[in-house]
Design a protein around this motif. Structure first.
Motif, mmCIF file in Angstrom:
data_model
loop_
_atom_site.group_PDB
_atom_site.id
_atom_site.type_symbol
_atom_site.label_atom_id
_atom_site.label_comp_id
_atom_site.label_asym_id
_atom_site.label_seq_id
_atom_site.Cartn_x
_atom_site.Cartn_y
_atom_site.Cartn_z
ATOM 1 N N GLU A 199 -2.130 -7.781 2.376
ATOM 2 C CA GLU A 199 -2.593 -7.053 3.550
ATOM 3 C C GLU A 199 -3.922 -8.141 4.141
ATOM 4 O OE1 GLU A 199 -4.411 -2.792 4.618
ATOM 5 O OE2 GLU A 199 -4.193 -3.410 2.488
ATOM 6 N N ASP A 200 -3.740 -7.885 5.403
ATOM 7 C CA ASP A 200 -4.800 -8.222 6.382
ATOM 8 C C ASP A 200 -4.647 -7.547 7.531
ATOM 9 O OD1 ASP A 200 -2.831 -9.431 8.239
ATOM 10 O OD2 ASP A 200 -2.986 -11.402 7.353
ATOM 11 N N GLU A 201 -5.796 -7.749 8.434
ATOM 12 C CA GLU A 201 -5.837 -7.079 9.549
ATOM 13 C C GLU A 201 -4.741 -7.054 10.698
ATOM 14 O OE1 GLU A 201 -8.062 -10.586 12.175
ATOM 15 O OE2 GLU A 201 -9.216 -8.745 11.842
ATOM 16 N N ASP A 202 -3.605 -8.022 10.399
ATOM 17 C CA ASP A 202 -2.474 -7.871 11.357
ATOM 18 C C ASP A 202 -1.424 -7.239 10.741
ATOM 19 O OD1 ASP A 202 -3.739 -9.664 13.585
ATOM 20 O OD2 ASP A 202 -3.817 -11.003 11.921
ATOM 21 N N LEU A 203 -1.042 -7.515 9.444
ATOM 22 C CA LEU A 203 0.295 -7.164 8.711
ATOM 23 C C LEU A 203 -0.034 -6.858 7.171
ATOM 24 C CD1 LEU A 203 1.185 -9.728 6.900
ATOM 25 C CD2 LEU A 203 1.735 -10.687 9.071
ATOM 26 N N ALA A 204 1.033 -6.407 6.605
ATOM 27 C CA ALA A 204 0.904 -6.005 5.199
ATOM 28 C C ALA A 204 2.411 -6.171 4.759
ATOM 29 C CB ALA A 204 0.442 -4.621 5.017
ATOM 30 N N VAL A 205 2.388 -6.425 3.503
ATOM 31 C CA VAL A 205 3.939 -6.426 2.805
ATOM 32 C C VAL A 205 3.884 -5.518 1.647
ATOM 33 C CG1 VAL A 205 5.334 -7.990 1.583
ATOM 34 C CG2 VAL A 205 3.980 -9.023 3.566
ATOM 35 N N VAL A 206 4.893 -4.855 1.649
ATOM 36 C CA VAL A 206 4.800 -3.909 0.757
ATOM 37 C C VAL A 206 6.040 -3.934 -0.321
ATOM 38 C CG1 VAL A 206 5.098 -1.133 0.363
ATOM 39 C CG2 VAL A 206 3.848 -2.149 2.440
ATOM 40 N N ASP A 207 5.877 -3.596 -1.337
ATOM 41 C CA ASP A 207 7.271 -3.722 -2.360
ATOM 42 C C ASP A 207 7.884 -2.407 -2.336
ATOM 43 O OD1 ASP A 207 8.937 -4.118 -4.451
ATOM 44 O OD2 ASP A 207 7.610 -4.470 -6.053
ATOM 45 N N LYS A 208 8.636 -1.970 -1.613
ATOM 46 C CA LYS A 208 9.376 -0.889 -1.622
ATOM 47 C C LYS A 208 10.238 -0.393 -2.885
ATOM 48 C CE LYS A 208 13.427 0.092 0.682
ATOM 49 N NZ LYS A 208 14.067 1.223 -0.390
ATOM 50 N N PRO A 209 9.996 0.732 -3.548
ATOM 51 C CA PRO A 209 10.923 1.193 -4.439
ATOM 52 C C PRO A 209 12.236 1.656 -4.109
ATOM 53 C CG PRO A 209 9.425 2.969 -3.999
ATOM 54 C CD PRO A 209 9.133 1.798 -3.005
ATOM 55 N N ALA A 210 13.307 1.589 -5.003
ATOM 56 C CA ALA A 210 14.802 2.008 -4.672
ATOM 57 C C ALA A 210 14.580 3.506 -4.442
ATOM 58 C CB ALA A 210 15.605 1.441 -5.551
ATOM 59 N N GLY A 211 15.323 4.116 -3.559
ATOM 60 C CA GLY A 211 15.353 5.446 -3.414
ATOM 61 C C GLY A 211 14.698 6.240 -2.076
ATOM 62 N N MET A 212 13.797 5.154 -1.718
ATOM 63 C CA MET A 212 13.052 5.499 -0.563
ATOM 64 C C MET A 212 13.652 4.970 0.840
ATOM 65 S SD MET A 212 9.003 4.373 0.109
ATOM 66 C CE MET A 212 8.172 5.635 -0.755
ATOM 67 N N MET A 213 13.618 6.088 1.745
ATOM 68 C CA MET A 213 14.141 5.485 2.922
ATOM 69 C C MET A 213 12.932 4.890 3.880
ATOM 70 S SD MET A 213 16.612 8.778 4.475
ATOM 71 C CE MET A 213 16.788 7.709 5.866
ATOM 72 N N VAL A 214 13.272 3.821 4.599
ATOM 73 C CA VAL A 214 12.127 3.228 5.437
ATOM 74 C C VAL A 214 11.571 4.027 6.317
ATOM 75 C CG1 VAL A 214 11.927 1.064 6.960
ATOM 76 C CG2 VAL A 214 12.977 0.866 4.863
ATOM 77 N N HIS A 215 12.581 4.612 7.033
ATOM 78 C CA HIS A 215 11.997 5.635 7.954
ATOM 79 C C HIS A 215 12.936 6.678 8.395
ATOM 80 C CE1 HIS A 215 14.876 4.070 11.178
ATOM 81 N NE2 HIS A 215 14.442 2.868 10.647
ATOM 82 N N ALA A 216 12.705 7.987 8.942
ATOM 83 C CA ALA A 216 13.594 9.073 9.105
ATOM 84 C C ALA A 216 14.601 8.730 10.260
ATOM 85 C CB ALA A 216 12.717 10.349 9.547
ATOM 86 N N GLY A 263 12.124 -3.906 -3.008
ATOM 87 C CA GLY A 263 11.732 -5.229 -2.828
ATOM 88 C C GLY A 263 10.719 -5.210 -1.531
ATOM 89 N N LEU A 264 10.604 -6.483 -1.063
ATOM 90 C CA LEU A 264 9.676 -6.841 -0.060
ATOM 91 C C LEU A 264 9.876 -6.395 1.531
ATOM 92 C CD1 LEU A 264 8.305 -10.168 -1.264
ATOM 93 C CD2 LEU A 264 7.308 -7.966 -1.882
ATOM 94 N N ILE A 265 9.083 -5.708 2.118
ATOM 95 C CA ILE A 265 9.260 -5.490 3.507
ATOM 96 C C ILE A 265 7.959 -5.555 4.405
ATOM 97 C CG2 ILE A 265 8.844 -2.981 3.039
ATOM 98 C CD1 ILE A 265 10.880 -2.403 5.193
ATOM 99 N N VAL A 266 8.108 -6.119 5.288
ATOM 100 C CA VAL A 266 6.951 -6.500 6.247
ATOM 101 C C VAL A 266 6.557 -5.323 7.105
ATOM 102 C CG1 VAL A 266 5.793 -8.019 7.946
ATOM 103 C CG2 VAL A 266 7.518 -8.945 6.129
ATOM 104 N N VAL A 267 5.351 -4.932 7.423
ATOM 105 C CA VAL A 267 4.819 -4.011 8.114
ATOM 106 C C VAL A 267 3.970 -4.690 9.087
ATOM 107 C CG1 VAL A 267 3.429 -1.900 8.284
ATOM 108 C CG2 VAL A 267 5.130 -2.253 6.607
ATOM 109 N N ALA A 268 4.148 -4.246 10.498
ATOM 110 C CA ALA A 268 2.985 -4.705 11.393
ATOM 111 C C ALA A 268 2.086 -3.733 11.796
ATOM 112 C CB ALA A 268 4.058 -5.191 12.607
#
Length: 452
Positions: A199-216, A263-268
Motif C-alpha cells: 500500500e502507498d498513497e496511490d494504490l494498494a494490492v490485496v490478497d483476495k480470499p476465495a468466495g468473495m466477489m470483487v464488487h456487486a 490471490g492478488l488484485i490491484v486497487v487504485a
C-alpha cells in the motif's frame, strides 16, 4: 344377421335381408336332409356361414399380411403404402419451424462516437428478436442489460425506439446510446478482514480470499454485501479515498478475479492512478502469474495456449473456445509438479496470462482436457475418489461409492500468486506474491498421499 358395417363403404345403405333369408333357407334344407339320413344334427354344432355370401365386395387386401385398420384408401397396410394409394382423409399436422442456430458476428471493435454506438444489423439477424440479436452481437452486455438499454429508450432501430420483442429483417441501422443503467445499488462499508500485501498513497494490492466477489452486480440489494468493495470502503474510507473511474459500484477496482479464485488484485486510490493502471493492463505491461492444479498428467513441460474465447450460447454463465469470432486469449503454462498418489494423477502448473478474458485459465485448461480441480462449471468432478490399487505411479481404477474417503474442494484450485509491474507514478519495479491458501495446501498434501 350380419351387420351392414361389414359391407364396403358406399354400399351400407343396401339391405342384406334377402341374401340372409336365402342362405337361412339353404341351411334349413341341409339340416332336414341330414335328419332324414339319420345323422345327429346337434353333434355337428351350429352351421358356419361365409360372410362372402352376404358381401359382394372383396377387399383387395384380403389374405395379405399386415394390419388393416380402416378402408382400402385409409388403411396402413404395407401394400397400400407401397402402391402409393391416396388416403381418404389427410392427417392434420402442426408445422413447427425448426430451431436454427444462428452464427452472429461478434462486434468486438465497436467504438462509441459521442457516446453512441452505431451499426447495421447483419443479414443473419433476419427473424431474430432485437434483444436476442444484441446479446449475441455484443456478448459483453448480458441479455438483462440489453433489456435495460431497450426499456430505457437507449436503443433505436431506424431512428425509432426499439422494442425487445420486435423482429428484425436484417440491415436495419441500430444505435445504442450510453451504457446500461441498472437500479442504483449504494456500496456500503463493511468491517471485513483484508490481507493488504502492499500500500502507498496511490494504490494498494490485496490478497483476495476465495468466495468473495470483487464488487456487486445488478440485481437485488442483498447481493451488495460481503464484497471486496464493501471491505475497501471500510479500510480506506469513502469519499475521495478510492478512484471513481469504475463508478459508484466499483470504487478503486481496476481488474477482477473470479469469486472462487484467490490471490492478488490491484486497487487504485485515485483516478490518475486508475487510468494509468488501466492502460498498463491494456498494453500487457503487468506480469500476472497463477498457480493451478489440474486433473490428469499434462504432456510436456511447458507450452502456450492460444485459443479465442467467447460466451457459450447455451449456458450464458460459461465461456467457450469452440465458437468462431471469439476474443484472442493467450496463456503460457509450465509444469511445477506431477502429483501421483492414492487419488490418481494431477499436475501443478504455473500459468502466466497475457490477456485477461473472463474465465481464461479455466476455459483454456478445459480445452486441452485438463480441467482445474474444483471447477465444476468446466467439467471437474465434485468428488475426488481414491484409486483402487494405486501405487506410487498413481495407476489404478477409481473406487465407486466410497464417499467417506473421497476428497472435495468447494472452490477452484486457482490462485493469483504473483504480480509484477512498474509503479504508475514512480516507475519503481514492484514484485509481489501471495502464499498458497491453507485449504489448497492441505488438499495438495492429501493428493500426494501425505498424512495430515
Amino acid at each position: 344377421m350380419p351387420s351392414q358395417n361389414m359391407l364396403p363403404k358406399g354400399k351400407r345403405r343396401q339391405s342384406v335381408k334377402q341374401e340372409y333369408r336365402a342362405a337361412r333357407t339353404v341351411a334349413q334344407e341341409r339340416e332336414a336332409a341330414l335328419r332324414e339320413a339319420g345323422k345327429d344334427v346337434e353333434s355337428l354344432g351350429p352351421a358356419l356361414y361365409d360372410t362372402a355370401d352376404f358381401t359382394p365386395h372383396v377387399s383387395p387386401f384380403a389374405g395379405r399380411p399386415g394390419l388393416v385398420t380402416s378402408g382400402p384408401n385409409g388403411g396402413k397396410h404395407p401394400q397400400e403404402e407401397a402402391d402409393m394409394s391416396v388416403r381418404r382423409y389427410g392427417v392434420p399436422r402442426l408445422y413447427v419451424e425448426p430451431e436454427v442456430e444462428r452464427e452472429i458476428t461478434v462486434l468486438d471493435d465497436l467504438e462509441a462516437e459521442d457516446g453512441v454506438r452505431s451499426f447495421a444489423a447483419e443479414a443473419a439477424a433476419a427473424g431474430m428478436r432485437l434483444d436476442a440479436y444484441l446479446a449475441k452481437a455484443i456478448p459483453e452486455i448480458s441479455r438483462a442489460r440489453v433489456v435495460l438499454l431497450i426499456d430505457g429508450g437507449q436503443v433505436t432501430v431506424e431512428g425509432k425506439p426499439g422494442k425487445a420483442k420486435q423482429k428484425l429483417k436484417g440491415g436495419e441501422w441500430i444505435e445504442i446510446e450510453g451504457d446500461p443503467k441498472p437500479a442504483p445499488l449504494n456500496a456500503t462499508p463493511e468491517d471485513i478482514p483484508l490481507t493488504i500485501v502492499y500500500e502507498d498513497e496511490d494504490l494498494a494490492v490485496v490478497d483476495k480470499p476465495a468466495g468473495m466477489m470483487v464488487h456487486a452486480g445488478s440485481g437485488a440489494a442483498e447481493h451488495n454485501k460481503g464484497t471486496l468493495v464493501n471491505a475497501l470502503l471500510w479500510h480506506f474510507g469513502a469519499g475521495d479515498k478510492l478512484s471513481s473511474v469504475g463508478g459508484a459500484l466499483r470504487p478503486g477496482i481496476v481488474h477482477r478475479l473470479d469469486k472462487q479464485t484467490s490471490g492478488l488484485i490491484v486497487v487504485a486510490k485515485n483516478d490518475v492512478t486508475h487510468r494509468a493502471l488501466g492502460e498498463m493492463f491494456s498494453e500487457r505491461q503487468l506480469r500476472k502469474t497463477y498457480l493451478a492444479l489440474v486433473h490428469g498428467e499434462v504432456k510436456g513441460e511447458e507450452g502456450t495456449i492460444q485459443l479465442p474465447i467467447s460466451r457459450d450460447l447455451m449456458r450464458r454463465i460459461r465461456m467457450t473456445t469452440k465458437r468462431a469470432g471469439g476474443r484472442s486469449a493467450v496463456s503460457h503454462w509450465k509444469v511445477l509438479e506431477r502429483v501421483k498418489g492414492p487419488y490418481g494423477k494431477f499436475t501443478l502448473l504455473e500459468v502466466r496470462i497475457e490477456t485477461g478474458r473472463t474465465h481464461q485459465i479455466r476455459v483454456h485448461m478445459q480445452a486441452i482436457g485438463h480441467p482445474v480441480v474444483g471447477d465444476f462449471l468446466y467439467g471437474a468432478p465434485h468428488r475426488i475418489r481414491r484409486v483402487e490399487g494405486a501405487g506410487a505411479g498413481g495407476k489404478g481404477r477409481a473406487a465407486m461409492g466410497d464417499d467417506e474417503e473421497s476428497l472435495s474442494l468447494e472452490r477452484n484450485f486457482l490462485h493469483a500468486a504473483a504480480l509484477e509491474f512498474g509503479h504508475p507514478r514512480t516507475g519503481k519495479a514492484l514484485s509481489l506474491a501471495a502464499e498458497l491458501p491453507e485449504e489448497l495446501g492441505v488438499l495438495l498434501e492429501q493428493l500426494r498421499g501425505v498424512e495430515a
